[in-house]
Write a protein that holds these residues in place. Sequence first.
Motif: not given
Lengths: 67, 200
Positions: B58-64, B17-21, B39-42
């Motif tokens: 796992g169907r969608a990518s984690l990012k999606t 998650l940190l990588a996507i943040r 910042e709050d909504v994230v």
Amino acid sequence: MLNCKEVTELCSEEMERKLPMRERIFLRMHLAMCSGCRHFRSHMGFIRQAARKYAEGGAASDRDTKG
Amino acid sequence: MVKISPASSADVTAAALLAIRKDMLRFAELQLRDAHAAEDVVQDAVEAALRSTSAFSGRASLKTWVFAILKNKIADHLRQHKHTAPLSSLAGDEDEWGQKLEALFNDKGFWRPEMRPAPWPDPEESLSNQQFWRVFEACLDHLPAHIARIFMMREFLGFDSAEICEQLGLTLRNCHVILHRARVRLRGCLGEGWGQSRGS
């Protein structure tokens, strides 16, 4: 007959609601003759496509694999 | 610092998650134009994701998947803050904009020859190009706030125009006009930044 400015407005309008028959016909007639408006319309479609992809987290970045 | 509940899909880790943040933050900032609120909504979205890892199939990518959560959080935020939205400035830079629009068409409303739209590069190719997305973000950032807000509610969050009007107290006609202006502006900006200058 519609001019290009009006046609660009309809191109946006049709993304929001189904156009009445009369407007659809005028739009088609104009697009058949006008490459500028045809390109404009395809740009509108592309912008929507890009926005959707972006909102799915699909913007290419170095970490991502495409998909 | 972040605690992880027992996860059936083990991949939802704080590190992932940190990588996507960073991308989440940019996405939220574009829409809210307020670093603190973004910042709050994230943070809300990250916590919600960590709480419900079992919902991630796992169907969608984690990012999606995480972006879907984030979009809900942003939509909630906008609903809650609709009265504080700075939309009184609907006039904005409309004069300047009007002149730009006039520059596209002649006095009969037809394209001026030098302004006539030309084809853009292949869509699929564009959408998988990092440079394209940089231009896209810059162009969104460049839109006046009230126009950007409405465009992104429509195209990112999937509100329909009726719901946007209702939330913001605009007429449907007004909403459509603003959406049109947003698209025309974005088109102009993308055309300059991407459509014409590929490979340079």
